[in-house]
Design an enzyme around this catalytic site. Sequence first.
Site, short mmCIF file in Angstrom:
data_model
loop_
_atom_site.label_atom_id
_atom_site.label_comp_id
_atom_site.label_asym_id
_atom_site.label_seq_id
_atom_site.Cartn_x
_atom_site.Cartn_y
_atom_site.Cartn_z
N ARG A 61 0.92 -1.10 -0.08
CA ARG A 61 0.01 0.09 0.08
C ARG A 61 0.92 1.35 -0.05
NH1 ARG A 61 -2.90 2.83 4.95
NH2 ARG A 61 -4.17 4.25 3.58
N HIS A 83 -2.99 11.11 1.30
CA HIS A 83 -2.76 10.84 2.56
C HIS A 83 -1.89 12.10 3.24
CE1 HIS A 83 -1.12 7.09 5.17
NE2 HIS A 83 -0.67 8.26 5.88
N GLU A 104 -7.83 8.30 6.48
CA GLU A 104 -8.20 8.87 7.57
C GLU A 104 -8.61 10.32 7.63
OE1 GLU A 104 -4.76 8.51 10.04
OE2 GLU A 104 -4.93 6.28 10.22
N ASN A 121 -7.78 1.18 9.84
CA ASN A 121 -6.27 1.46 10.35
C ASN A 121 -6.54 1.28 11.79
OD1 ASN A 121 -5.38 1.97 7.81
ND2 ASN A 121 -5.16 4.29 8.34
N TYR A 144 -4.63 0.84 15.61
CA TYR A 144 -3.26 0.80 16.57
C TYR A 144 -3.52 0.73 17.86
CZ TYR A 144 -0.85 3.05 12.48
OH TYR A 144 -0.12 2.98 11.29
N GLU A 197 -3.84 -0.50 8.07
CA GLU A 197 -2.40 -0.26 8.69
C GLU A 197 -2.57 -0.85 10.15
OE1 GLU A 197 -1.45 3.99 9.50
OE2 GLU A 197 -2.25 4.32 6.97
#
Length: 470
Positions: free
Chosen positions: A73, A118, A163, A305, A307, A373
């Site tokens: 990606r 991005h 995002e 994504n 985290y 991600e």
Amino acid sequence: MFPPDFAWGAATSAFQIEGGWQADGKGPSIWDTFCHEKGNVFGDQTGDVACNSYELWEKDLECIQQLGLTHYRLSVSWARLLPDGMTQHVNQRGVQYYNRVINDLLACNVSPMVTLYHFDLPQALHDLGGWKSPEIATLFDNYAKFCFQTFGDRVKFWITINEPHICAKLGYEDGIHAPGLKEKGTTAYLVGHNMLRAHAKAWHSYNSEYRAKQKGAVSLAFNSDWFEPLDPSCSADITATEREFAFTLGWFAWPVFVTGDYPETMRFAINSQSQKLGFDGTSRLPTFSDDDPFILGTADFFALNYYTARKVKAGGGVDQTLSMKSDLDAKEVLDPSWPICGAPWLAVVPHGLRKLLRYIKDTFHNPMVYITENGFSQMGPVQIEDWERWEFYSSTISEVAKAIQEDGVNVRGYFAWSLMDNFEWADGFSVRFGLFHVDPSDAELSRTMYRSGREYARIISKYKTSGQAK
Ligand code: GBH
């Protein structure tokens, strides 16, 4: 263990790795401007050179091959392709660069997933109003069509915007990302609105003009933590948790996957706060009109994504000024049992991903999911034998396997963030997310595989293609 043809990937973004900020006719982006201004980024570091992937792409390709990735990606830089953001002036050297990247990947049997945006808006468009201006939707759509037209014969996975929630909040509310605005409680909602309009317009263009021929898929990438109430028996904490989900994941995913409009919870919270503060006029959260593109259904898969996780406590945000924080009226709390490693915000909670995947299945109509991600950072001394990071990856990957097998979540792929250490936005090079180490002060910018890279390669070769352990 995994579905056959599961995507095993790693991710990067243009501004974080490419450098060449003025090379061969590239125009500046808002991140070039932001990091050239002192005080915005750790140590006043910039993305001028970064990992120099603009010149060292072969090195990146070697890393990708060493890992044995099936998918990579990357993002394309809008200002490298269209220096002033508009399709009237195309930078052919930029086109050549990405053609080479895409062709090399395909020659090595690696499928590209390409993000169009991005965080790096062309400065020229920002100067015309940027994401605050409704015109941006058409400009973005033109850029997207240009990319579909130019690269879509070979690229089958597209992410329009990475995002939007982070982009709007950090760039226009908190001011810690470019363009560094702190227009509290208003602009982020407007910017988010225009991002959704831009995304939807581009999806419709793909759907009507390119899909039949190119047969690809288009989505946008959501960032979300896993949230749970601090006190699960306290109803105020439970509703605060619902608000957290509404203001982060729901803000963008609810319109796209569920109703075509923002979550009720979000609009209600914003409007009641406006009322309390005597802020009259129309809602600070804009409304979609009949002239807007249809938002519902504009994603061919769910890109997530993930985290970290947070516990949520009601209250704490209310003050007498307008802000997203006071609209949200919730406090994020860390559980003391969650280790904090790598960066102060990154509590290690792999099981949060499984719960979030389950939540997504139940809330957004069981979509096909790509984890676009997930990663773990290092600060301070470089440790090539980064067993802690590998521990994070391996437990996260086993949570993904459980989500697939035990919860029936339709997960189709997993991308580690990131292929290599890179420019971590406001943290500069002080926070390292790579599977390969890159030292920005090394003249060669050599890529050195971390232990986590070696172990990830082992897992990939074990499960690749059939999904069963070899
Ligand atoms: C992703 O954002 C980005 O897509 C990617 O470019 C980035 O490199 C990666 O994460 C790692 O951060 O320092 O406490 O003020 C994920 C959302 C938003 C999470 C910023 C970390 C830092 C908050 N990130 N946040 S803090």
